[in-house]
Design an enzyme around this catalytic site. Structure first.
Site, PDB file in Angstrom:
ATOM      1  CB  SER A  13     -74.345  -2.665   3.170  1.00 43.24           C
ATOM      2  OG  SER A  13     -75.544  -3.437   3.226  1.00 43.24           O
ATOM      3  CB  SER A  18     -75.007  -6.576   5.831  1.00 38.92           C
ATOM      4  OG  SER A  18     -75.721  -5.357   5.907  1.00 38.92           O
ATOM      5  CB  CYS A 102     -66.436  -3.709  -5.655  1.00 38.13           C
ATOM      6  SG  CYS A 102     -66.635  -3.030  -3.983  1.00 38.13           S
ATOM      7  N   GLY A 127     -73.041 -10.538   4.041  1.00 38.90           N
ATOM      8  CA  GLY A 127     -74.417 -10.983   3.839  1.00 38.90           C
ATOM      9  C   GLY A 127     -74.667 -11.607   2.485  1.00 38.90           C
ATOM     10  CB  CYS A 231     -74.805   2.081  -3.965  1.00 41.07           C
ATOM     11  SG  CYS A 231     -75.959   0.804  -3.439  1.00 41.07           S
TER      12      CYS A 231
END
Length: 424
Positions: A13, A18, A102, A127, A231
């Site tokens: 990401s 991650s 998601c 992650g 985000c």
């Protein structure tokens, strides 16, 4: 070494978690490919969140680790399966959790199949701070079914259930966000950070020169009333963002105590239970305790611990069980003791589940919890195992309502006593 021939697609990401997940897989000898998922198109609106910057950071991680980098777009899928659902939930007066949705639809469905079918991966990795009951090598022995799947799984196929377990760092544990993923996805997933603490992950990143991801914030932004990590909202005001997609629905703030109108608002979907309501001209803090979508009224109370904020009963929709079936104890007895939470990092609360015929459950808490919220997910635990979750659809009466009922009942009894003629 067995790991040498194993191919793992690791979601990257642009963040530290991650990055370290990919690093650890690389150090174990796996053939690692980094995959950046683009879920939002910044051209759709006047946003401040830079997807391109995250992608660049993810690419730099892969360069540093000397692993292949791929970018895949799920903008259409995210809009249809996550964001559209989010808007519908707000229109219904609920407060959704898009992170959970998601993970269910994008990361552990579309990305999983892309990794297996297009990249030839044997497993995926993320992650997340979580663990499973499988050892890493066992993950590679799990069968992958290409889409489209059969409507019904072969009931004669013997499979040992893979458990979703809390991460070793209980404060960072992210099983809450994974509580809707499928058993098939869990079987093909490795969580390299499951046994690590956040501080140790940051130490690893520093020691291996991943300084550019260490400087980044944990999330691009959060909602004002709870951490959701959406985000694409960037640094913008959440109210302005939501009003780009939903028509204003003006209504009144109404006192829960005396039903007096305290002010006006632009839409019930801009507020969630437990959130502070800023009322012009009034001293002291008022908090949202309930919403009436039919009238547009938002009910408020004059303290953060008002009894109208506390309830001990809720009902979910059909529960998604990680094991695909409800626990045997719940099926047998129709009731089961366990723990639950409806917000990430909130303390686990003891509760009793009552199974309904439609697969939903009533959740009775041992003590009232503050700000239970329709639209959020009730996530269930037994020990360190995350059992699954269901969306909260209905709430029982608040402590305040129960107190009012008792007061009325006591008042009625007193009136009845007063009406009784004295004995002669």
């Amino acid at each position: 070494m067995l790991a040498a021939g194993r191919r793992v697609a690791c979601a990257v990401s642009g963040g530290v978690d991650s990055a370290v997940a990919a690093l650890l897989l690389r150090r174990r000898g796996y053939q690692v490919t980094g995959v950046f998922m683009k879920n939002w198109d910044p051209l759709d609106e006047q946003g401040a969140c830079s997807v391109d910057r995250d992608c660049e950071d993810a690419y730099r991680v892969c360069q540093k680790l000397d692993i292949p980098f791929h970018q895949v777009s799920y903008v259409k899928e995210y809009w249809n399966e996550v964001f559209s659902d989010l808007l519908k939930e707000y229109e219904l007066g609920r407060t959704p959790n898009p992170d959970i949705v998601c993970n269910k639809h994008i990361k552990f469905n579309h990305f999983l199949h892309y990794a297996m079918d297009n990249l030839g991966a044997d497993a995926i990795a993320t992650g997340h701070y979580a663990r499973t009951s499988l050892e890493d090598e066992e993950v590679f022995q799990q069968k992958h079914t290409k889409r489209p799947r059969e409507l019904f799984r072969n009931r004669f196929e013997v499979r040992n259930t893979v458990k979703l377990l809390q991460g070793a760092d209980l404060f960072k544990d992210q099983t809450f966000f994974l509580s809707q993923i499928s058993q098939d996805a869990l079987r093909k997933t490795i969580f390299p950070l499951g046994d690590l603490t956040k501080s140790f992950v940051r130490k690893i990143a520093s020691e291996h020169g991943l300084h550019h991801v260490l400087k980044k914030k944990e999330a691009c932004t959060t909602f004002p009333f709870q951490s959701m990590g959406v985000c694409f909202i960037g640094e913008r005001n959440f109210e302005k963002f939501l009003l780009e997609y939903l028509e204003p629905q003006p209504g009144n703030f109404v006192s829960i105590e005396d039903k007096k109108v305290m002010g006006t608002h632009k839409g019930w979907f801009l507020y969630t239970i437990g959130q502070r309501a800023r009322l012009a001209g009034l001293q002291g803090a008022w908090f949202v305790v309930d919403k009436d979508v039919s009238t547009g009224d938002i009910f408020v109370a004059p303290s953060t611990d008002h009894p109208a904020l506390f309830r001990d009963l809720l009902r979910t929709n059909r529960v998604h069980w990680i094991a695909e079936e409800p626990p045997a104890e719940l099926v047998r007895d129709k009731m089961m003791e366990c723990h639950f939470r409806f917000r990430h990092q909130m303390a686990l609360v003891p509760c009793v589940l009552t199974l309904n015929q439609d697969g939903s459950v009533w959740v009775t808490l041992v003590k009232p919890a503050r700000a239970l919220t329709p639209g959020q997910f009730a996530v269930f635990y037994k020990g360190d195992e995350c059992l699954g979750s269901g969306k909260i659809l209905r709430l029982g009466p608040s402590v305040f309502t129960m107190q009012q009922g008792r007061n009325r009942e006591e008042g009625t009894k007193k009136e009845d006593i007063d009406k009784v003629e004295p004995a002669t």
